[in-house]
Scaffold this active site. Structure first.
Site, PDB file in Angstrom:
ATOM      1  N   CYS A 115      27.212  42.492  29.013  1.00 43.56           N
ATOM      2  CA  CYS A 115      28.069  43.839  29.565  1.00 43.56           C
ATOM      3  C   CYS A 115      28.202  44.763  28.536  1.00 43.56           C
ATOM      4  O   CYS A 115      28.112  46.001  28.892  1.00 43.56           O
ATOM      5  CB  CYS A 115      29.238  43.285  30.240  1.00 43.56           C
ATOM      6  SG  CYS A 115      28.941  42.352  31.537  1.00 43.56           S
ATOM      7  N   HIS A 136      34.274  49.049  30.960  1.00 43.67           N
ATOM      8  CA  HIS A 136      33.555  48.138  31.702  1.00 43.67           C
ATOM      9  C   HIS A 136      34.288  47.899  33.221  1.00 43.67           C
ATOM     10  O   HIS A 136      35.289  47.425  33.126  1.00 43.67           O
ATOM     11  CB  HIS A 136      32.979  46.814  30.845  1.00 43.67           C
ATOM     12  CG  HIS A 136      32.133  46.078  31.656  1.00 43.67           C
ATOM     13  ND1 HIS A 136      31.375  46.213  32.371  1.00 43.67           N
ATOM     14  CD2 HIS A 136      32.212  44.740  31.773  1.00 43.67           C
ATOM     15  CE1 HIS A 136      30.636  45.085  32.868  1.00 43.67           C
ATOM     16  NE2 HIS A 136      31.363  44.377  32.383  1.00 43.67           N
ATOM     17  N   ASN A 160      30.359  44.592  39.256  1.00 42.37           N
ATOM     18  CA  ASN A 160      30.049  44.649  37.944  1.00 42.37           C
ATOM     19  C   ASN A 160      28.477  44.605  37.747  1.00 42.37           C
ATOM     20  O   ASN A 160      27.697  43.888  38.332  1.00 42.37           O
ATOM     21  CB  ASN A 160      30.496  43.254  37.386  1.00 42.37           C
ATOM     22  CG  ASN A 160      30.260  42.951  35.671  1.00 42.37           C
ATOM     23  OD1 ASN A 160      29.325  43.870  35.234  1.00 42.37           O
ATOM     24  ND2 ASN A 160      30.937  42.225  35.378  1.00 42.37           N
TER      25      ASN A 160
HETATM   26  N1  COA Z   1      37.298  34.092  47.668  1.00 43.51           N
HETATM   27  C1  COA Z   1      38.177  32.907  48.105  1.00 43.51           C
HETATM   28  N2  COA Z   1      38.676  32.170  47.228  1.00 43.51           N
HETATM   29  C2  COA Z   1      38.163  32.028  46.009  1.00 43.51           C
HETATM   30  C3  COA Z   1      36.837  32.843  45.771  1.00 43.51           C
HETATM   31  C4  COA Z   1      36.501  33.621  46.743  1.00 43.51           C
HETATM   32  N3  COA Z   1      35.496  34.743  46.478  1.00 43.51           N
HETATM   33  N4  COA Z   1      36.441  32.532  44.310  1.00 43.51           N
HETATM   34  C5  COA Z   1      37.552  31.711  43.964  1.00 43.51           C
HETATM   35  N5  COA Z   1      38.217  31.476  45.137  1.00 43.51           N
HETATM   36  C6  COA Z   1      39.703  30.414  44.989  1.00 43.51           C
HETATM   37  C7  COA Z   1      39.234  29.207  43.888  1.00 43.51           C
HETATM   38  O1  COA Z   1      38.647  28.215  44.677  1.00 43.51           O
HETATM   39  C8  COA Z   1      40.857  28.780  43.696  1.00 43.51           C
HETATM   40  O2  COA Z   1      41.105  28.009  44.931  1.00 43.51           O
HETATM   41  P1  COA Z   1      41.851  26.728  44.703  1.00 43.51           P
HETATM   42  O3  COA Z   1      43.080  27.373  43.977  1.00 43.51           O
HETATM   43  O4  COA Z   1      42.122  26.082  45.926  1.00 43.51           O
HETATM   44  O5  COA Z   1      41.412  25.936  43.475  1.00 43.51           O
HETATM   45  C9  COA Z   1      41.490  30.237  43.772  1.00 43.51           C
HETATM   46  O6  COA Z   1      40.629  30.964  44.625  1.00 43.51           O
HETATM   47  C10 COA Z   1      41.825  30.608  42.343  1.00 43.51           C
HETATM   48  O7  COA Z   1      40.883  30.686  41.650  1.00 43.51           O
HETATM   49  P2  COA Z   1      40.562  31.405  40.232  1.00 43.51           P
HETATM   50  O8  COA Z   1      39.353  31.132  39.532  1.00 43.51           O
HETATM   51  O9  COA Z   1      41.839  30.876  39.398  1.00 43.51           O
HETATM   52  O10 COA Z   1      40.997  32.884  40.681  1.00 43.51           O
HETATM   53  P3  COA Z   1      41.215  34.106  39.937  1.00 43.51           P
HETATM   54  O11 COA Z   1      42.373  34.651  40.189  1.00 43.51           O
HETATM   55  O12 COA Z   1      40.852  33.837  38.148  1.00 43.51           O
HETATM   56  O13 COA Z   1      40.137  34.940  40.147  1.00 43.51           O
HETATM   57  C11 COA Z   1      38.043  35.736  39.520  1.00 43.51           C
HETATM   58  C12 COA Z   1      38.764  34.713  40.115  1.00 43.51           C
HETATM   59  C13 COA Z   1      36.481  35.188  39.165  1.00 43.51           C
HETATM   60  C14 COA Z   1      38.101  37.173  40.392  1.00 43.51           C
HETATM   61  C15 COA Z   1      38.693  35.825  38.131  1.00 43.51           C
HETATM   62  O14 COA Z   1      38.715  34.947  37.335  1.00 43.51           O
HETATM   63  C16 COA Z   1      37.808  37.116  37.451  1.00 43.51           C
HETATM   64  O15 COA Z   1      37.596  38.065  37.681  1.00 43.51           O
HETATM   65  N6  COA Z   1      37.464  36.635  35.798  1.00 43.51           N
HETATM   66  C17 COA Z   1      36.639  37.501  35.199  1.00 43.51           C
HETATM   67  C18 COA Z   1      35.164  37.463  35.680  1.00 43.51           C
HETATM   68  C19 COA Z   1      34.477  38.632  35.009  1.00 43.51           C
HETATM   69  O16 COA Z   1      34.866  39.742  34.843  1.00 43.51           O
HETATM   70  N7  COA Z   1      33.255  38.129  34.524  1.00 43.51           N
HETATM   71  C20 COA Z   1      32.368  39.017  33.776  1.00 43.51           C
HETATM   72  C21 COA Z   1      32.655  39.430  32.553  1.00 43.51           C
HETATM   73  S1  COA Z   1      31.846  40.863  32.059  1.00 43.51           S
END
Ligand code: COA
Length: 330
Positions: A116, A257, A287
């Site tokens: 990224c 970003h 993204n």
């Molecule tokens: N829709 C609904 N629920 C979802 C989901 C979706 N698209 N994706 C995950 N969940 C669920 C999970 O299964 C989990 O359920 P559980 O509690 O029953 O196990 C719950 O939501 C929480 O998951 P978690 O991964 O802890 O959520 P989060 O708040 O961390 O959000 C992201 C997930 C991916 C949005 C977040 O972690 C994120 O943005 N991380 C950075 C990613 C990023 O920017 N990557 C690129 C870097 S350049």
């Protein structure tokens, strides 16, 4: 040591494929909801390229705009640095395909892999090429077709990524004080398995097993990546400001970003920059990895939020892990 700025961004140009994939479209195949995606990420839709819209072709479209805005032709380029995490082919580089499409016959062309923050790494390389006297006119490109390396059966990653391209002409600074006042890049390869494509490279070449295991797609530990991104983006902002010898209150616009609105909020808060001075367009594009900063910067210029004399802070984070930042006097 010669004083900065050595190099300036003469222009920025972008291209996105017309195909739009909304959160509601994703809800047809994934157990997710528009409310969840908007609340957790800020993303509402993303652009998806068709099979015949390659990274090189999106890059050509963005580069043609950047060249025109700089008043140059492809023959004026002596280097092309193309950052991508989703090259069209593994050999040769997408930069060489772009060179051929543009007819930039005087340029040395190569790809740069930094995920990224790739556009910021490429700007740093361009600045170095200019400062050393190796090049005078460098095309910096960040371009992705992340839809081809995203697993649309995995709801934790399918909601995040999109396709697009951005390009800038970088040339020797034309006025005292105009251009790149600072650049900063860093990496921590120990954290690679938190966001990676395990299969399909030379350590696990493409095979039936790779395809069945879907290991040619990106895998991500979202929560860990989130925490690391907040930390690295904050530190990268501090470092770019210190190196430029400016303070956050002098910044006219922060262009971060576009990965997640909550990461952007935390970054702005840490830097002490109000959200009114932060460029956000991830709601429309998701993204787009190395294309994300030029896509946001181009929109900021079009909206008049960046103009001659503006002081702009760029910051990004990504797989590797990698991070980078820059302060630019426009
Ligand atoms: N829709 C609904 N629920 C979802 C989901 C979706 N698209 N994706 C995950 N969940 C669920 C999970 O299964 C989990 O359920 P559980 O509690 O029953 O196990 C719950 O939501 C929480 O998951 P978690 O991964 O802890 O959520 P989060 O708040 O961390 O959000 C992201 C997930 C991916 C949005 C977040 O972690 C994120 O943005 N991380 C950075 C990613 C990023 O920017 N990557 C690129 C870097 S350049």
């Amino acid at each position: 040591m010669i004083a900065r700025p050595f190099a300036e961004l003469a222009s920025v140009g972008t291209a996105v494929p017309p195909g739009v994939l909304t959160n509601h479209d994703l809800m047809r195949t994934l157990d997710t909801s528009d409310e969840w995606i908007v609340e957790r990420t800020g993303i509402r839709e993303r652009r998806i390229a068709t099979p015949d819209q390659s990274v090189a072709m999106l890059s050509r479209e963005a580069s043609a705009v950047a060249l025109e805005r700089a008043g140059l032709t492809p023959a004026d380029l002596d280097a092309i640095v193309l950052a991508t995490a989703s090259p069209d082919r593994l050999l040769p580089s997408t930069a060489c395909d772009l060179q051929a499409l543009l007819g930039a016959h005087n340029a040395a062309a190569f790809d740069l892999g930094a995920a990224c923050p790739g556009y910021l790494f490429a700007l740093t390389v361009a600045e170095g090429l200019i400062a050393s006297g190796q090049s005078r006119t460098v095309l910096v490109v960040g371009a992705e077709k992340l839809s081809t390396i995203t697993d649309f059966a995995d709801r934790s990653t399918a909601i995040l990524f999109g396709d697009g391209a951005g390009a800038s002409v970088v040339r020797p600074s034309s006025q005292p004080g105009r251009g790149l006042l600072s650049t900063y890049i860093g990496s921590d390869g120990r954290l690679a398995p938190l966001l990676y494509r395990p299969g399909g490279g030379s350590s696990d070449p493409i095979s039936e097993k790779v395809v069945c295991e879907r290991s040619h797609y990106m895998k991500m530990a979202g929560r860990e990546v989130f925490k690391a991104a907040v930390r690295a983006m904050a530190e990268a902002c501090d470092e770019a400001l210190t190196r430029a010898g400016v303070t956050a209150d002098q910044i006219d616009l922060l262009v971060p970003h576009q990965a997640n609105l909550r990461i952007i909020d935390a970054t702005a808060k840490h830097a002490g920059i109000p959200m009114s001075k932060v460029m956000v367009n991830l709601d429309r594009y998701g993204n787009t990895s190395s294309a994300s900063i030029p896509l946001a910067l181009d929109q900021a210029v079009a909206e008049g939020r960046v103009g001659p004399g503006s002081l702009v802070l760029l910051v990004a984070f990504g797989a590797g892990f990698t991070w980078g930042s820059a302060v630019v006097r426009w």
